[in-house]
Design an enzyme around this catalytic site. Structure first.
Site, PDB file in Angstrom:
ATOM      1  N   HIS A 189       0.929  -1.230   0.097  1.00 48.60           N
ATOM      2  CA  HIS A 189       0.009   0.032  -0.085  1.00 48.60           C
ATOM      3  C   HIS A 189       0.904   1.602  -0.202  1.00 48.60           C
ATOM      4  CE1 HIS A 189      -3.717  -2.362   1.639  1.00 48.60           C
ATOM      5  NE2 HIS A 189      -3.957  -1.784   0.340  1.00 48.60           N
ATOM      6  N   ARG A 297      -1.645 -11.161 -21.707  1.00 46.77           N
ATOM      7  CA  ARG A 297      -1.227 -12.148 -21.861  1.00 46.77           C
ATOM      8  C   ARG A 297      -0.922 -13.208 -20.931  1.00 46.77           C
ATOM      9  NH1 ARG A 297       3.652  -8.045 -23.756  1.00 46.77           N
ATOM     10  NH2 ARG A 297       3.901  -9.256 -25.762  1.00 46.77           N
ATOM     11  N   ARG A 333      -5.949 -12.768 -25.037  1.00 48.04           N
ATOM     12  CA  ARG A 333      -5.332 -13.976 -25.355  1.00 48.04           C
ATOM     13  C   ARG A 333      -4.840 -15.041 -25.438  1.00 48.04           C
ATOM     14  NH1 ARG A 333       1.147 -13.037 -27.303  1.00 48.04           N
ATOM     15  NH2 ARG A 333       1.596 -13.761 -25.009  1.00 48.04           N
ATOM     16  N   GLU A 432       1.158 -12.878 -36.949  1.00 50.21           N
ATOM     17  CA  GLU A 432       2.761 -13.122 -36.329  1.00 50.21           C
ATOM     18  C   GLU A 432       3.694 -14.547 -37.177  1.00 50.21           C
ATOM     19  OE1 GLU A 432       3.021 -13.926 -31.934  1.00 50.21           O
ATOM     20  OE2 GLU A 432       1.332 -15.326 -31.635  1.00 50.21           O
ATOM     21  N   ASN A 455       6.752  -9.000 -32.568  1.00 51.67           N
ATOM     22  CA  ASN A 455       7.674  -9.647 -32.130  1.00 51.67           C
ATOM     23  C   ASN A 455       7.842 -10.929 -33.302  1.00 51.67           C
ATOM     24  OD1 ASN A 455       7.218  -7.493 -30.451  1.00 51.67           O
ATOM     25  ND2 ASN A 455       6.182  -8.727 -28.589  1.00 51.67           N
ATOM     26  N   ASP A 456       6.947 -11.689 -32.941  1.00 50.77           N
ATOM     27  CA  ASP A 456       6.966 -12.965 -33.547  1.00 50.77           C
ATOM     28  C   ASP A 456       7.521 -12.731 -35.106  1.00 50.77           C
ATOM     29  OD1 ASP A 456       7.825 -14.881 -31.364  1.00 50.77           O
ATOM     30  OD2 ASP A 456       5.512 -14.484 -30.939  1.00 50.77           O
ATOM     31  N   ARG A 466      14.485 -14.591 -31.679  1.00 47.83           N
ATOM     32  CA  ARG A 466      14.973 -13.535 -30.585  1.00 47.83           C
ATOM     33  C   ARG A 466      15.075 -13.514 -29.235  1.00 47.83           C
ATOM     34  NH1 ARG A 466       7.929 -13.365 -29.434  1.00 47.83           N
ATOM     35  NH2 ARG A 466       8.147 -12.150 -27.038  1.00 47.83           N
ATOM     36  N   CYS A 503      -0.073  -5.382 -31.738  1.00 48.99           N
ATOM     37  CA  CYS A 503       0.424  -5.480 -30.165  1.00 48.99           C
ATOM     38  C   CYS A 503       2.180  -5.792 -30.224  1.00 48.99           C
ATOM     39  CB  CYS A 503      -0.636  -6.395 -29.228  1.00 48.99           C
ATOM     40  SG  CYS A 503      -0.247  -8.075 -29.740  1.00 48.99           S
TER      41      CYS A 503
HETATM   42  C1  PEP Z   1       3.811 -10.338 -30.202  1.00 45.44           C
HETATM   43  O1  PEP Z   1       4.420 -12.346 -30.791  1.00 45.44           O
HETATM   44  O2  PEP Z   1       4.643  -9.783 -30.823  1.00 45.44           O
HETATM   45  C2  PEP Z   1       3.234 -10.753 -28.882  1.00 45.44           C
HETATM   46  C3  PEP Z   1       2.708  -9.775 -28.959  1.00 45.44           C
HETATM   47  O3  PEP Z   1       3.572 -12.044 -28.478  1.00 45.44           O
HETATM   48  P1  PEP Z   1       4.850 -12.401 -27.154  1.00 45.44           P
HETATM   49  O4  PEP Z   1       5.394 -11.244 -27.171  1.00 45.44           O
HETATM   50  O5  PEP Z   1       3.759 -12.913 -26.447  1.00 45.44           O
HETATM   51  O6  PEP Z   1       5.251 -13.670 -28.289  1.00 45.44           O
HETATM   52 MG    MG Z   2       3.884 -13.803 -30.036  1.00 45.36          MG
END
Ligand code: PEP
Ligand code: MG
Length: 587
Positions: A189, A297, A333, A432, A455-456, A466, A503
């Site tokens: 808190h 997530r 997701r 992705e 990202n993927d 990655r 995202c």
């Molecule tokens: C992504 O792959 O861009 C994504 C948002 O999922 P994560 O980073 O959880 O694989």
């Molecule tokens: Mg991903």
């Protein structure tokens, strides 16, 4: 340099004031039977006075930090009404003939030890609340003095073993540059209040300190990195002073746009949503004026435990998030484990290429019970907000159809059991994988929305792991191949008439913003701290200018030239932006 945990952001530079621990001088002798009634009267009077004081504090705090944070003191009032806590105190007075203050102290010690033993952060925080309320009650019973802060008006950095919300509430924020505590957590808190008050705070220094901090010692507290410098050199103080000045100016600017609509100069509005993995992160996102959650997530709900979360547990969390968002969209997701995300209790096969292996939707379509449990929980939560479902790692139409068939089964089961849910819940997929990009037109006919997981997508487009440091220089989101993938995806979504968002990390990257404007995406979802800087830039950009730039960008043959063109565009806009943001601040 001492590495603690950053619990409230910002930099504080100044002299330490070390808070002494509260020590109570308690009577040793037992009371007479004849005095029992008097002790109970003293106890009840102490409770009454404590309650009045807490109510006052709550009102004062509400004016400073708002209603959200002042609720902390409701928890304290509840303790004073808690039959278990009160029975313990009354029992000690009645059966052991001890004075009210002794009974209160023993009851505090009893509950604090009990909660501290539990391996649960939440219960440990409750232990601190009990100590805080108990100390207040003791103060009224014993008339003990309050801790006296330095009498001069020089602001200081408060150093304490731990800090209770009451102690923090008594501080004048203008007199406290920052706080460093030996114990504590970011969810306490006091941490919540420090964030609301904008006081930099670092916790968890206990095991890191080689020498104790003394009142008067010079300190630097960096609430963002969790670093504390004791006796810093002048050059370091100068460096941090400069950083502090820049942070202050940036924050002031950003605070002013929390409730401003995210719309470009020429009228293009983009929803700015948050990526979250817990309820805690949602609070930060809400404070940044998020338009919703574009990526929850959920795998983090499955981690840090010894078994799969039950439907009910998941439902409670999804429902809380949906309710807190009050009608703003929440994209949940479905489970995305495998690759770099493991569950201790869920055996995944040893694989040569786990990122290309048994993971995400592939597991869910194999372990259908596990998947349906989650779908049922999400569906049930959909009665409490604008909940949407999103499948990760989709590579084919068959996968979408198979997932939807299980969703249909889950719906039928819930209907038969009399549960309510949103019958028209929207279902989307993450784009992705290059395969999903190439058949985006086919997939768009089957779903309500796309969210691009950059990202993927970058990892799979470029075949660059990655997680592999050795080739991280090849992980290039601004590769011409990636730009074309993004363009293809958004165009397929537009042709199919469905909503398209982003995202991955690229959504919160300032350099990429003109790209998204040019492509005309509907939503950008990012970590909460990126929302306001992105919004600030968005307000000063024009979609039309971004489009013209993007046309040229598509002709770039290398990542280097893409970077150069984006940097040049950013420079042009920045000089323009300085003028506009000054105008914005003064309007
Ligand atoms: C992504 O792959 O861009 C994504 C948002 O999922 P994560 O980073 O959880 O694989
Ligand atoms: Mg991903």
């Amino acid at each position: 340099m001492i590495q603690g945990i950053g619990a409230s952001s910002g930099i504080a530079i100044g002299k330490a004031f070390v808070l002494p621990n509260w020590e109570w001088d308690l009577p040793e002798q037992k009371i007479d039977v004849a005095d029992l009634a008097r002790e109970f009267d003293r106890l009840y009077e102490g409770i009454r006075t404590s309650k009045v004081e807490i109510e006052q504090m709550k009102d004062e705090l509400r004016e400073v930090v708002g209603t959200e944070e002042s609720y902390i003191f409701d928890a304290h009032l509840a303790i004073l009404d808690d039959p278990v806590f009160m029975n313990e105190i009354q029992g000690i007075i009645q059966r052991q003939y001890k004075a009210a203050e002794v009974a209160v102290k023993e009851a505090i010690d009893h509950f604090v030890t009990m909660f501290d033993l539990l391996d649960d952060e939440y219960m440990k925080e409750r232990a601190l609340d009990i100590k805080d309320v108990g100390n207040r009650l003791l103060k009224h019973l014993l008339g003990a003095p309050e801790i006296t802060l330095p009498s001069d008006t020089q602001p200081f950095i408060l150093v304490a073993k731990e800090l209770s919300p009451s102690q923090l509430a008594h501080l004048n924020p203008n007199h406290v540059f920052g706080i460093a505590t030996l114990v504590g957590s970011t969810t306490s808190h006091s941490s919540i209040m420090a964030r609301a008050l904008g006081i930099p705070l670092v916790v968890g220094l206990e095991s890191k300190l080689e020498e104790p901090i003394q009142t008067g010692d010079m300190l630097i507290v960096d609430g963002d990195t969790g670093i504390v410098h004791l006796h810093p050199e002048d050059s370091l103080v100068k460096q941090y002073t400069e950083l502090q000045k820049r942070q202050y100016e940036a924050n002031q600017r950003l605070k002013g746009i929390v409730s401003v609509k995210p719309v470009t100069e020429d009228g293009k509005e983009i929803e700015l949503a948050a990526n979250i993995s817990s309820l805690k992160e949602l609070d930060v996102a809400l404070a940044s004026g998020t338009n919703g959650v574009g990526l929850f997530r959920t795998e983090f709900l499955y981690m840090d435990r010894s078994r799969l979360p039950k439907e009910e547990e998941q439902y409670e969390v999804y429902r809380s998030v949906a309710e807190k968002l009050g009608g703003c969209p929440l994209i949940i997701r479905t489970l995305d484990i495998g690759g770099d995300k493991h569950l201790d209790y869920f055996e995944l096969p040893e694989e040569d290429n786990p990122f290309l292996g048994y993971r995400a939707i592939r597991i869910c379509l194999d372990k259908t019970d596990l998947f349906k449990t989650q779908l049922r929980a999400i569906l049930r939560a959909s009665s409490f907000g604008k909940v949407k479902i999103m499948y990760p790692l989709i590579s084919s139409l068959e996968e979408v159809k198979a997932a939807n068939a299980l969703l249909e089964e889950a719906k039928q089961e819930l209907t038969a059991e009399g549960h309510s849910f949103d019958e028209n819940i929207e279902v989307g997929i993450m784009i992705e994988l290059p395969a999903a990009v190439m058949i985006a037109d086919i997939l768009a006919e089957e779903v309500d929305f796309f969210s691009i997981g950059t990202n993927d997508l970058v990892q799979f487009t470029l075949a660059v792991d990655r997680m592999n440091d050795q080739i991280s220089h090849l992980y290039e989101p601004y590769h011409p191949a990636v730009l074309r993938m993004l363009k293809m995806t958004v165009e397929a979504a537009k042709r199919g008439g469905i909503h398209v968002g982003v995202c991955g990390e690229l959504a919160g990257d300032l350099r990429a913003l003109p790209l998204w404007l040019a492509l005309d995406v509907d939503e950008l979802s990012m970590s909460a701290h990126a929302i306001l800087p992105i919004k600030e830039r968005l307000l000063c950009l024009k979609q039309q200018a971004s489009r013209s730039m993007f046309e040229k960008l598509l002709k770039c043959k290398t990542s280097k030239s893409i970077h150069e063109m984006l940097a040049a565009f950013q420079n042009d806009q920045s000089s323009d932006m300085d003028v506009k943001s000054t105008a914005f601040r003064t309007s």
